[in-house]
Design a protein around this motif. Structure first.
Motif, PDB file in Angstrom:
ATOM      1  N   LEU A 150       0.861  -1.186   0.000  1.00  0.00           N
ATOM      2  CA  LEU A 150       0.000   0.000   0.000  1.00  0.00           C
ATOM      3  C   LEU A 150       0.893   1.231   0.000  1.00  0.00           C
ATOM      4  O   LEU A 150       1.673   1.449   0.937  1.00  0.00           O
ATOM      5  CB  LEU A 150      -0.922  -0.003   1.219  1.00  0.00           C
ATOM      6  N   LYS A 151       0.785   2.048  -1.030  1.00  0.00           N
ATOM      7  CA  LYS A 151       1.612   3.245  -1.137  1.00  0.00           C
ATOM      8  C   LYS A 151       0.751   4.385  -1.659  1.00  0.00           C
ATOM      9  O   LYS A 151       0.055   4.235  -2.668  1.00  0.00           O
ATOM     10  CB  LYS A 151       2.789   3.003  -2.083  1.00  0.00           C
ATOM     11  N   ASP A 152       0.804   5.504  -0.988  1.00  0.00           N
ATOM     12  CA  ASP A 152       0.001   6.677  -1.365  1.00  0.00           C
ATOM     13  C   ASP A 152      -1.468   6.311  -1.514  1.00  0.00           C
ATOM     14  O   ASP A 152      -2.150   6.757  -2.451  1.00  0.00           O
ATOM     15  CB  ASP A 152       0.531   7.287  -2.676  1.00  0.00           C
ATOM     16  N   ASP A 153      -1.938   5.454  -0.582  1.00  0.00           N
ATOM     17  CA  ASP A 153      -3.340   5.024  -0.565  1.00  0.00           C
ATOM     18  C   ASP A 153      -3.718   4.281  -1.849  1.00  0.00           C
ATOM     19  O   ASP A 153      -4.858   4.331  -2.304  1.00  0.00           O
ATOM     20  CB  ASP A 153      -4.263   6.229  -0.358  1.00  0.00           C
ATOM     21  N   CYS A 154      -2.739   3.579  -2.402  1.00  0.00           N
ATOM     22  CA  CYS A 154      -2.944   2.903  -3.691  1.00  0.00           C
ATOM     23  C   CYS A 154      -2.461   1.457  -3.612  1.00  0.00           C
ATOM     24  O   CYS A 154      -1.407   1.166  -3.047  1.00  0.00           O
ATOM     25  CB  CYS A 154      -2.186   3.657  -4.783  1.00  0.00           C
ATOM     26  N   LEU A 155      -3.248   0.538  -4.183  1.00  0.00           N
ATOM     27  CA  LEU A 155      -2.878  -0.867  -4.345  1.00  0.00           C
ATOM     28  C   LEU A 155      -2.747  -1.181  -5.829  1.00  0.00           C
ATOM     29  O   LEU A 155      -3.473  -0.618  -6.656  1.00  0.00           O
ATOM     30  CB  LEU A 155      -3.943  -1.792  -3.739  1.00  0.00           C
ATOM     31  N   ALA A 156      -1.847  -2.095  -6.167  1.00  0.00           N
ATOM     32  CA  ALA A 156      -1.679  -2.504  -7.558  1.00  0.00           C
ATOM     33  C   ALA A 156      -1.625  -4.025  -7.623  1.00  0.00           C
ATOM     34  O   ALA A 156      -0.890  -4.662  -6.862  1.00  0.00           O
ATOM     35  CB  ALA A 156      -0.415  -1.900  -8.156  1.00  0.00           C
ATOM     36  N   MET A 157      -2.417  -4.584  -8.521  1.00  0.00           N
ATOM     37  CA  MET A 157      -2.467  -6.034  -8.693  1.00  0.00           C
ATOM     38  C   MET A 157      -2.243  -6.406 -10.149  1.00  0.00           C
ATOM     39  O   MET A 157      -2.563  -5.629 -11.060  1.00  0.00           O
ATOM     40  CB  MET A 157      -3.830  -6.575  -8.236  1.00  0.00           C
ATOM     41  N   HIS A 158      -1.705  -7.599 -10.334  1.00  0.00           N
ATOM     42  CA  HIS A 158      -1.495  -8.136 -11.679  1.00  0.00           C
ATOM     43  C   HIS A 158      -2.162  -9.507 -11.738  1.00  0.00           C
ATOM     44  O   HIS A 158      -1.942 -10.345 -10.866  1.00  0.00           O
ATOM     45  CB  HIS A 158      -0.004  -8.257 -11.980  1.00  0.00           C
TER      46      HIS A 158
END
Length: 334
Positions: free
Chosen positions: A140-148
């Motif tokens: 979790l970074k800068d209120d952001c999640l990233a998924m692939h």
């Protein structure tokens, strides 16, 4: 006498793979939706079927996952007994590469593909990640999640021996069109470039270049013009561009400059890239960009960087900046 007529076939099971990158911005605002409520990715297509990623910030249900976030991949189109393999990856945004991977591909030998019975069927994890741990992690970074997400749809095909053996010759379209340019047969336009003249064919030029198409056949174009004077371009560069238009490949430098020409390959590629951009030849522009990426040196990085900036060549610009930072202490960087 007994005749034997042997035959054979081969059954091949394979996957058609495709991936989708899903980013969730404003994770904190998604919390509190309640168990069973989800955020969905855009629909993406793999193997002829539509898919979507479902992210449950408060878990898929109260009983099993109220303390966890849940993630699932769902079949988003009509289909029955769709067999597939899946991989879900939560990306580490610290740059350390410690991604959290749940892969069905790795367990294919043990359990085989997962079968989705109907539209809306899902594969995934109710307890994908403990919420408290997630919120203090590098995922979790800068209120952001990233998924692939990767989906591999299982396909079966039967391979049979071919009943024929015909050698297919390579395409000679480029050679034939290049001969048309060189022979000047049917030419209907003459370009004056510097002190040299070049004959060509308006239809071929218009088919390849939107600039020529507008010039000859656009609303304010003139299909009856038979002479064009071009400035700000060297005859050798225009010749190279014409050869590409007809043959669809970069010309041999000796072919366009002769053995006594003193310009380097890099200088020619720089001028040819500018010409390609001027006449809307995107493929030629990218070929020149790729060639220039290979030829960056201390002598050329400054002019090449300026060219990349002027003609919006982002990869070439990045290569130049990286080279300058590593070799020149960033002296050429804007």
């Amino acid at each position: 006498m007994i005749e034997n007529h042997d035959s054979y076939s081969k059954s091949i099971n394979e996957t058609v793979n495709g991936s989708h990158h899903f980013t969730i911005r404003g994770y904190s605002l998604a919390k509190g939706m309640g168990p069973g409520k989800y955020i969905s990715s855009d629909v993406f297509t793999v193997g002829g079927y539509d898919w979507a990623i479902y992210f449950y910030p408060d878990g898929k249900n109260i009983e099993d996952s109220s303390m966890y976030v849940s993630v699932f991949i769902a079949l988003a189109s009509e289909g029955t007994d769709v067999r597939a393999l899946f991989e879900l990856t939560l990306l580490d945004q610290s740059g350390k590469g410690k991604h959290k991977v749940h892969s069905h591909f790795d367990r294919a030998l043990e359990s085989g593909p997962y079968t989705l019975k109907y539209r809306g069927s899902m594969w995934g994890y109710k307890r994908f990640f403990r919420r408290a741990t997630l919120e203090t992690s590098d995922y979790l970074k800068d209120d952001c999640l990233a998924m692939h997400c990767t989906v591999g749809v299982v396909r079966n095909r039967v391979e049979r021996p071919k009943q024929y053996s015909i050698q297919m010759p390579p395409s000679d379209m480029g050679q034939n069109l290049k001969y048309l340019l060189e022979s000047e047969v049917g030419s209907d336009i003459v370009f004056k470039v510097g002190d040299e003249m070049f004959k060509a064919h308006k239809l071929i030029l218009a088919a390849r270049s939107p600039v020529f198409r507008a010039q000859f056949f656009g609303l304010i174009g003139n299909p009856n013009m038979d002479n064009v004077v071009l400035e700000d371009i060297e005859p050798s560069i225009f010749k190279a561009m014409l050869i590409f238009i007809y043959a669809d490949k970069l010309p041999d430098l000796h072919e366009i400059t002769g053995s006594t020409y003193m310009c380097t390959s890099t200088i020619i590629m720089q001028h040819l890239l500018a010409a390609a951009d001027r006449f809307g030849l995107d493929r030629l522009k990218q070929l020149c960009e790729a060639k220039l990426c290979e030829e960056v040196s201390a002598d050329t990085v400054g002019t090449t960087l300026s060219l990349a900036e002027q003609h919006r060549c982002q990869q070439l610009k990045a290569i130049c900046l990286k080279f300058a930072a590593a070799n020149l202490g960033g002296a050429c960087c804007p």
